[in-house]
Design a protein around this motif. Sequence first.
Motif, PDB file in Angstrom:
ATOM      1  N   ASN A   5       0.704  -1.220  -0.038  1.00  0.00           N
ATOM      2  CA  ASN A   5       0.106   0.023   0.050  1.00  0.00           C
ATOM      3  C   ASN A   5       1.073   1.440  -0.092  1.00  0.00           C
ATOM      4  O   ASN A   5       1.912   1.161   0.862  1.00  0.00           O
ATOM      5  CB  ASN A   5      -0.806  -0.126   1.275  1.00  0.00           C
ATOM      6  CG  ASN A   5      -1.475   1.359   1.275  1.00  0.00           C
ATOM      7  OD1 ASN A   5      -1.366   2.180   1.951  1.00  0.00           O
ATOM      8  ND2 ASN A   5      -2.658   1.362   0.495  1.00  0.00           N
ATOM      9  N   SER A   6       0.843   2.073  -0.994  1.00  0.00           N
ATOM     10  CA  SER A   6       1.528   3.172  -1.139  1.00  0.00           C
ATOM     11  C   SER A   6       1.254   4.224   0.011  1.00  0.00           C
ATOM     12  O   SER A   6       2.450   5.005   0.384  1.00  0.00           O
ATOM     13  CB  SER A   6       1.255   3.840  -2.444  1.00  0.00           C
ATOM     14  OG  SER A   6      -0.012   4.358  -2.267  1.00  0.00           O
ATOM     15  N   VAL A   7       0.319   4.464   0.474  1.00  0.00           N
ATOM     16  CA  VAL A   7       0.161   5.382   1.518  1.00  0.00           C
ATOM     17  C   VAL A   7       1.193   5.059   2.755  1.00  0.00           C
ATOM     18  O   VAL A   7       2.018   5.720   3.251  1.00  0.00           O
ATOM     19  CB  VAL A   7      -1.293   5.516   2.165  1.00  0.00           C
ATOM     20  CG1 VAL A   7      -1.210   6.712   3.461  1.00  0.00           C
ATOM     21  CG2 VAL A   7      -2.119   6.143   1.180  1.00  0.00           C
ATOM     22  N   ALA A   9       3.602   2.663   2.982  1.00  0.00           N
ATOM     23  CA  ALA A   9       4.862   2.565   2.189  1.00  0.00           C
ATOM     24  C   ALA A   9       5.650   4.055   2.385  1.00  0.00           C
ATOM     25  O   ALA A   9       6.778   4.123   2.606  1.00  0.00           O
ATOM     26  CB  ALA A   9       4.959   2.294   1.115  1.00  0.00           C
ATOM     27  N   SER A  10       4.690   4.956   2.336  1.00  0.00           N
ATOM     28  CA  SER A  10       5.537   6.727   1.990  1.00  0.00           C
ATOM     29  C   SER A  10       5.850   6.985   3.578  1.00  0.00           C
ATOM     30  O   SER A  10       6.584   7.929   3.825  1.00  0.00           O
ATOM     31  CB  SER A  10       4.551   7.276   1.737  1.00  0.00           C
ATOM     32  OG  SER A  10       3.502   7.682   2.371  1.00  0.00           O
ATOM     33  N   PHE A  11       5.579   6.239   4.587  1.00  0.00           N
ATOM     34  CA  PHE A  11       5.874   6.800   5.801  1.00  0.00           C
ATOM     35  C   PHE A  11       7.068   5.690   6.393  1.00  0.00           C
ATOM     36  O   PHE A  11       7.020   4.394   6.155  1.00  0.00           O
ATOM     37  CB  PHE A  11       4.700   6.318   6.994  1.00  0.00           C
ATOM     38  CG  PHE A  11       3.729   7.613   6.784  1.00  0.00           C
ATOM     39  CD1 PHE A  11       3.947   8.794   7.284  1.00  0.00           C
ATOM     40  CD2 PHE A  11       2.836   7.273   5.872  1.00  0.00           C
ATOM     41  CE1 PHE A  11       2.882   9.923   7.016  1.00  0.00           C
ATOM     42  CE2 PHE A  11       1.471   8.104   5.679  1.00  0.00           C
ATOM     43  CZ  PHE A  11       1.822   9.590   6.147  1.00  0.00           C
ATOM     44  N   PRO A 126      -1.172   9.233   8.858  1.00  0.00           N
ATOM     45  CA  PRO A 126      -1.119   8.116   8.386  1.00  0.00           C
ATOM     46  C   PRO A 126      -2.442   7.349   8.497  1.00  0.00           C
ATOM     47  O   PRO A 126      -3.068   6.665   7.287  1.00  0.00           O
ATOM     48  CB  PRO A 126      -0.028   7.018   8.953  1.00  0.00           C
ATOM     49  CG  PRO A 126       0.791   7.982   9.683  1.00  0.00           C
ATOM     50  CD  PRO A 126       0.052   9.237   9.983  1.00  0.00           C
ATOM     51  N   ARG A 129      -4.943   9.404   6.191  1.00  0.00           N
ATOM     52  CA  ARG A 129      -4.621   9.044   4.693  1.00  0.00           C
ATOM     53  C   ARG A 129      -4.998   7.728   4.117  1.00  0.00           C
ATOM     54  O   ARG A 129      -5.566   7.573   2.982  1.00  0.00           O
ATOM     55  CB  ARG A 129      -3.097   9.694   4.309  1.00  0.00           C
ATOM     56  CG  ARG A 129      -2.991  11.094   4.556  1.00  0.00           C
ATOM     57  CD  ARG A 129      -1.722  11.384   3.732  1.00  0.00           C
ATOM     58  NE  ARG A 129      -1.608  13.028   3.687  1.00  0.00           N
ATOM     59  CZ  ARG A 129      -0.578  13.565   3.881  1.00  0.00           C
ATOM     60  NH1 ARG A 129       0.512  12.891   4.226  1.00  0.00           N
ATOM     61  NH2 ARG A 129      -0.667  14.918   4.042  1.00  0.00           N
ATOM     62  N   ARG A 130      -4.939   6.920   5.051  1.00  0.00           N
ATOM     63  CA  ARG A 130      -5.103   5.471   4.664  1.00  0.00           C
ATOM     64  C   ARG A 130      -6.472   5.386   4.472  1.00  0.00           C
ATOM     65  O   ARG A 130      -6.915   4.257   3.657  1.00  0.00           O
ATOM     66  CB  ARG A 130      -4.425   4.397   5.686  1.00  0.00           C
ATOM     67  CG  ARG A 130      -4.632   2.966   5.361  1.00  0.00           C
ATOM     68  CD  ARG A 130      -3.830   2.782   4.012  1.00  0.00           C
ATOM     69  NE  ARG A 130      -3.988   1.265   3.653  1.00  0.00           N
ATOM     70  CZ  ARG A 130      -5.082   1.072   2.798  1.00  0.00           C
ATOM     71  NH1 ARG A 130      -5.863   2.065   2.183  1.00  0.00           N
ATOM     72  NH2 ARG A 130      -5.132  -0.209   2.156  1.00  0.00           N
ATOM     73  N   THR A 355       5.084  18.459   7.139  1.00  0.00           N
ATOM     74  CA  THR A 355       6.205  18.929   6.389  1.00  0.00           C
ATOM     75  C   THR A 355       7.115  19.313   7.359  1.00  0.00           C
ATOM     76  O   THR A 355       6.925  20.495   8.358  1.00  0.00           O
ATOM     77  CB  THR A 355       5.717  20.326   5.590  1.00  0.00           C
ATOM     78  OG1 THR A 355       4.443  20.186   5.022  1.00  0.00           O
ATOM     79  CG2 THR A 355       6.622  20.717   4.635  1.00  0.00           C
TER      80      THR A 355
END
Length: 386
Positions: A5-7, A9-11, A126, A129-130, A355
């Motif tokens: 899952n890209s969400v 995986a981005s963390f 996370p 967004r997930r 950010t």
Amino acid sequence: MKPANSVLASFGTTVFEVMTRLAIEHQTINLGQGFPDEDGPDNIKDMLDRATREGPNQYPPMLGIPELRQAVAAHGKRFYGMEVDWQTQVMVTSGATEALAASILALIEPGDEAVVFEPLYDCYVPMLRRAGAEVKFVRLQPPNWTLPRDELAAAFSERTKLVLMNTPMNPTGKVFDRDELDFIAGLVQQHDTYAICDEVYEHLIFDGVQHTPLITLPGMAERTIKIGSAGKTFSMTSWKVGYLTAAPELQSRIAKAHQFLVFTTPSNLQRAVAHGLDHEQDWYTNLSVELQAKRDMLQFALTEIGFDVMPTGATYFMNADYRPLGFDGTDVDFCRHVTVEAGVTVLPVSALYATPDVDHLVRFCFCKKDAVLQAVVERLQNFFQA
Ligand code: PMP
Ligand code: GLN
């Protein structure tokens, strides 16, 4: 292999785990991850033993055992005058974390917007967004972290499904005041949205300030989910027992997520926590007195060393700007530096921003024995004042 899952995986790995691993690797004093170094009351450990031995140790009811749900309702009444029907409005979860997850999963549809306040507890973004939410950030500014009302109003739109907030707030130590809560409640109602209010530090407030649950404000009972944690109230962070209170309709929607997430929470832990809420009130109301003294001691000592310390009115946490000490790297650099060179681990606050451009603050966790805090101060004094 196909990608995960890209969400998610981005963390990276959560900062709490990263800092604790670093502290163990360098054998430092760990003021990074937030946990007390003394357990809560023996009586609830005794009750845990008893509940385990007596059983039953089989699946408890999905919404939690009646005695804990009743204890949560009674606690709400005693502290905040809440009239709560335990059968339709209280649910036990596996930590506040699962209460957050279940609430988010129950309410968010892909494409919904969710409003949050930065800096924030690291699982919020996370999870949102997930679930498919677009996250709108409202930044609180140090040192006072006051609510930027115009920005908050501008963050709401037609698509806003919920606001997710935390009072008393990690990592800022801010307690939202009544005026600020009224303002938030006004927007939530005006935009016909929900509020998830993470109140895990509800009993860890200093200077005689009172906590006001958002759910108790006029018009908010139908829209607010109030979340608590036995981990924080009883200094038992490994127990992972949480609870939420919400209007019947909301609670039953959240139960639909909970039933497919963990379904239930260990019954022996639930019994021990029920006992604690009912019978250990002195213990958990005194905890803030002890913590306040620790805060005062650490704030004074860090200021003497040369940190610019932000005021903190609650929680386990104190934030400080290290730039007056002459260190000109980022907060992540600073944390590594003091871990390796001074034997003290603290948390880079940039990890709690989406950010990470606010990168000069570090968080000290002060729910530690006085001797441990003293040792931290000595190490930092020796390092920075040598
Ligand atoms: N919310 C906040 C703001 C927290 O600091 C924590 C910390 N542990 C949690 C939720 C999670 O609580 P629990 O351990 O009960 O899942
Ligand atoms: N709430 C704790 C903190 O802010 C840590 C929780 C965790 O380790 N996941 O430090």
